[in-house]
Design a protein around this motif. Structure first.
Motif: not given
Length: 116
Positions: A1-15, A43-46, A53-59, A70-73
């Motif tokens: 994947m293009v660098q940064g794409t996985l981060d964006m896809l993770i963020l989109r999934t968590l919407v 996945l886990y390093p991302a 970066r404060g873009w997701v929180a976990s619990s 561990r759940f991410y939001e």
């Protein structure tokens, strides 16, 4: 994947709400018709990077199979970042599409015998 794409896809999934890593990977794979495969080694390093970066929180919580996970939001900052990244991605995809034109499209005209 293009660098940064996985981060964006993770963020989109968590919407759609909080999820644990395995579910995030499955959702990305399923929504891409299994074109995109997400490896745990990526996945886990991302997820940790996004959390730093404060873009997701976990619990910690209990998964659907009754295991501790561990759940991410998505955070407010993550939602804002997703908007920026999605806009940037669309602009880049549009630019690449303009450069490619109709080259390689499945419905392009087949050459005649004289054209080879």
């Amino acid at each position: 994947m293009v660098q940064g794409t996985l981060d964006m896809l993770i963020l989109r999934t968590l919407v759609g709400g909080r999820a644990h890593g395995h579910t995030i990977a499955q959702m990305i794979e399923q929504s891409s018709d299994d074109v995109l495969q997400v490896e745990q080694g990526s996945l886990y390093p991302a997820l940790h990077r996004l959390e730093d970066r404060g873009w997701v929180a976990s619990s910690w919580g209990t998964s659907e199979n009754n295991r501790t996970a561990r759940f991410y939001e998505l955070t407010k900052a993550g939602r804002q970042q997703l908007t920026k990244e999605a806009d940037r991605w669309r602009a880049m995809a549009d630019a690449i599409g303009r450069v490619l034109g109709d080259f390689g499209q499945r419905n392009r005209r087949k050459p005649t015998e004289s054209e080879g």
